[in-house]
Design a protein around this motif. Sequence first.
Motif, PDB file in Angstrom:
ATOM      1  N   TRP A   4     -82.274 -61.284  73.600  1.00 15.98           N
ATOM      2  CA  TRP A   4     -82.438 -62.153  74.770  1.00 15.98           C
ATOM      3  C   TRP A   4     -83.342 -61.543  75.836  1.00 15.98           C
ATOM      4  CZ3 TRP A   4     -83.145 -66.527  76.594  1.00 15.98           C
ATOM      5  CH2 TRP A   4     -82.991 -66.834  77.941  1.00 15.98           C
ATOM      6  N   SER A   5     -83.194 -60.268  76.074  1.00 25.25           N
ATOM      7  CA  SER A   5     -84.034 -59.637  77.094  1.00 25.25           C
ATOM      8  C   SER A   5     -85.517 -59.773  76.744  1.00 25.25           C
ATOM      9  CB  SER A   5     -83.652 -58.160  77.247  1.00 25.25           C
ATOM     10  OG  SER A   5     -84.480 -57.521  78.188  1.00 25.25           O
ATOM     11  N   ARG A   6     -85.845 -59.573  75.470  1.00 23.85           N
ATOM     12  CA  ARG A   6     -87.251 -59.681  75.047  1.00 23.85           C
ATOM     13  C   ARG A   6     -87.719 -61.132  75.046  1.00 23.85           C
ATOM     14  NH1 ARG A   6     -87.523 -56.172  69.609  1.00 23.85           N
ATOM     15  NH2 ARG A   6     -89.751 -56.702  69.779  1.00 23.85           N
ATOM     16  N   ILE A   7     -86.825 -62.050  74.678  1.00 21.40           N
ATOM     17  CA  ILE A   7     -87.196 -63.466  74.706  1.00 21.40           C
ATOM     18  C   ILE A   7     -87.496 -63.912  76.128  1.00 21.40           C
ATOM     19  CG2 ILE A   7     -86.319 -65.803  74.332  1.00 21.40           C
ATOM     20  CD1 ILE A   7     -84.735 -64.729  71.958  1.00 21.40           C
TER      21      ILE A   7
ATOM     22  N   LEU B 282     -78.132 -72.622  75.974  1.00 19.63           N
ATOM     23  CA  LEU B 282     -77.837 -71.317  75.365  1.00 19.63           C
ATOM     24  C   LEU B 282     -76.415 -70.870  75.679  1.00 19.63           C
ATOM     25  CD1 LEU B 282     -81.182 -69.371  75.946  1.00 19.63           C
ATOM     26  CD2 LEU B 282     -80.445 -70.620  73.918  1.00 19.63           C
ATOM     27  N   ARG B 283     -75.935 -71.196  76.871  1.00 22.38           N
ATOM     28  CA  ARG B 283     -74.556 -70.842  77.212  1.00 22.38           C
ATOM     29  C   ARG B 283     -73.570 -71.639  76.363  1.00 22.38           C
ATOM     30  NH1 ARG B 283     -76.888 -70.906  82.463  1.00 22.38           N
ATOM     31  NH2 ARG B 283     -77.026 -68.790  83.309  1.00 22.38           N
ATOM     32  N   SER B 284     -73.865 -72.899  76.152  1.00 23.60           N
ATOM     33  CA  SER B 284     -72.973 -73.702  75.313  1.00 23.60           C
ATOM     34  C   SER B 284     -72.939 -73.193  73.872  1.00 23.60           C
ATOM     35  CB  SER B 284     -73.413 -75.169  75.343  1.00 23.60           C
ATOM     36  OG  SER B 284     -74.694 -75.329  74.735  1.00 23.60           O
ATOM     37  N   MET B 285     -74.034 -72.556  73.455  1.00 23.90           N
ATOM     38  CA  MET B 285     -74.097 -71.967  72.113  1.00 23.90           C
ATOM     39  C   MET B 285     -73.540 -70.547  72.092  1.00 23.90           C
ATOM     40  SD  MET B 285     -77.957 -73.259  71.218  1.00 23.90           S
ATOM     41  CE  MET B 285     -78.042 -72.365  69.676  1.00 23.90           C
ATOM     42  N   MET B 286     -73.033 -70.077  73.257  1.00 24.85           N
ATOM     43  CA  MET B 286     -72.510 -68.716  73.403  1.00 24.85           C
ATOM     44  C   MET B 286     -73.578 -67.668  73.115  1.00 24.85           C
ATOM     45  SD  MET B 286     -69.546 -69.385  74.444  1.00 24.85           S
ATOM     46  CE  MET B 286     -68.843 -67.746  74.493  1.00 24.85           C
ATOM     47  N   PHE B 287     -74.830 -68.043  73.317  1.00 25.56           N
ATOM     48  CA  PHE B 287     -75.917 -67.085  73.099  1.00 25.56           C
ATOM     49  C   PHE B 287     -76.066 -66.155  74.304  1.00 25.56           C
ATOM     50  CE2 PHE B 287     -80.414 -65.791  72.931  1.00 25.56           C
ATOM     51  CZ  PHE B 287     -80.478 -65.325  71.633  1.00 25.56           C
ATOM     52  N   ILE B 288     -75.837 -66.675  75.489  1.00 22.41           N
ATOM     53  CA  ILE B 288     -75.831 -65.846  76.699  1.00 22.41           C
ATOM     54  C   ILE B 288     -74.500 -66.051  77.401  1.00 22.41           C
ATOM     55  CG2 ILE B 288     -78.329 -65.858  76.979  1.00 22.41           C
ATOM     56  CD1 ILE B 288     -78.082 -68.006  79.048  1.00 22.41           C
TER      57      ILE B 288
END
Length: 751
Positions: free
Chosen positions: A324-327, A364-370
């Motif tokens: 995520w940081s790099r994205i 992304l939060r709903s996908m629990m990615f962040i």
Amino acid sequence: MADDVRELLLSITADADPSTPLSAPDLHLLIDRLRLRSDRLHASALSFASSNREPLASALLRAAGSAASPASLEAALESALSPLSSSLDLSDLRSLSDRLLAARRKLRERQEHLAAASSVASLSARLRAARASANPLDAAIAAAELKPLLVDPQGSGSEGDEPVVFGLLRGEWEQLVDELQVGLAKNVEECVEFAPEGGKVVVSAGPRGSSSGTRGVELRVALQALEIIDSLDYGMAKVADLMIKQILIPAISNISVTVSVSVLEKSGSTSSVSVLIIAPSEELQGYKDGSELYSRIIEVIKFVRKFICMENITWMQSFAKLTWSRISDLLITHFLSKAVPNEASKLIEFQDVVRSTSEFENTLRSMMFISPDRKDGKLTHFVNDVEIHFAVRKRNEILVKARDILVQYDYENPLVMCLLLQASDDQGDSVVDLLFQPEKCFISKSALQLMKLVHGALKDACLSSTRVAKEFCYAARDALLLYKAIVPVQLEKQLNSVSQVAAIIHNDFYHLSQEILGLAFEYRADFPSGLQKLVVFVDLAPIFSQMADGVLRRQIQLTTANLSEAIDGADGFQNTHQSQHYESARFSIEQVVFILEKIHIMWELILPRSIYRRSMFHVLGPVFSRITKNMLLIDDMAAEETLQLQGLTHLALENLSSLFLSLVENDDDDDKFLDHHTWVQLDESVPSLKKFRKLAELLDMSLKSITAAWESGELVNCGFTSSEVRNFIKAIFADSPLRKECLGWIAMNPA
């Protein structure tokens, strides 16, 4: 017993008084009755004993044993203390006690060693079983179970006091975990294959083949095992890195690409193959608000979640932590930073980008990615601070322009321009009015353009919000400081020599110092209210003023040094009646005139008039003082020599007439230079010039005229001393009664 006797007495003497003494017959009767009752009691006791023989015997045996125990204990104690009966010293008892304690301690240690050996054997067996397990998942479970037993089992944080064998077992456990990590990570890489040319990733449920020749496990099993041994980040690191390099970078950096996902085979859970491809698109797509770009990235993340992480939240969060940081940095670099508007009027249009970015992060939060607590909302923070980014961009642009102005400007060209401006009536942009002085000065185009840049930045600050205005003000300050940092270094050679460029640099600093003082009066009232007391420029004005003074002071020092060297060539103006010495003296005067005329031409065209006059006065004073002093130190002058010295003084005065004229406030024609009033102005400004001119007259005056001039105070007013006049008379006139009289008169009437 007493109650029974009393009862018998009452039965014998029922009617008698109890206190009456018994008679002999009564006593015999009482004895008989007592014997009869005793016989009855004895018979009753025998009957009870015969009927309860066994219980009574058991009770008696226990009583006898209890009585024997104290006796045996007393005998044992007596036996133990018998060695001490002959001595009062208790050291033997102490030694016996120590041996007893040592024996008990040794027994306890052996018990502990036995328990430790048993634990070691158990741990070793479990390690061997884990290493021999064909299923990496079972091996991972075993390694996880052994971890709390081998890695600091007591939680002390120190391993210095543990047995060596535990260190060996820990080493074996670490080796097992390393082997599992490497093998499982390789397994994951074989399940997730990236095309060498980039833009394509193929995910298989199980590895198609193993490079080590052993059969791999399914992707799900490999990730489960990595999670169990807390090595999920290690196992997914390379996959995440390649996903960034070969999939996400092309998807973000290229405008016209499409993302396609396909499932090639799905006959079973172990044979399903999923493919994601980033392909160029013929349709040109602009980023606009970023929604197309964000949907493209979401498609990639959905692919990872479904086919690599298999809807496992823990695995997905591990992948997100690695990427995520790099994205977010890629999105900021390739899209958001470029989407920041160049004009303040377009900041409203940026709200569409803010909206789409917020929706992207919410997805992304709903996908629990962040994380849902918005700690990972790096993109939202960036777009919400668009004003700051806009201001920082403008600040950088201002500083780049300022640097280009200062570095690329040719400071030699103004010399020609300055001469052209002098010949024409049009003064051009380079001749500016000083803000706090009723004068004009010539400045470089770089200083002029720099101030235009500063004024433009401050005007924008007046029309901006507080945060943006602050950046504009700081940009204006930094642009001014760039001049101080760049120009003196870039023109170091010119500043260390007498040059017209140095004079222009002085004017630039002087002009900038006055402009800086005026900035507060011009813009402060229009600044945002929160900035009016925060941003100041007045602190820079003294810095630039000191820089201007330093440049000019250096020029005066260099000029004075050149003039002093030229005067030294005259060798004190002695023996000018000889041709060689006269030529040297004449050449020296011509050099002095040349140097003075040179700086006259350079400075008069460039410096403000007040600074020009003050600077020339600083230069002329020491020159005429030095020449006059050298001539007065001559101890013997021939008649021809006085004429030649007088000619040299007239030569200097005549050739410097234009210089003198430039130093007086004179609105008429040049003929007024010979006017008495003009000389008075010069004499007041340069006292040594008055003395020099008077010396030229003294060289052609008679002895009586010199004495009369001293008597009238005229020579004193010109700066002559009594000793100088007497030495001058001795050098010019031969010894005579008149000379003695004049010298005596001058000596008796000092100034």
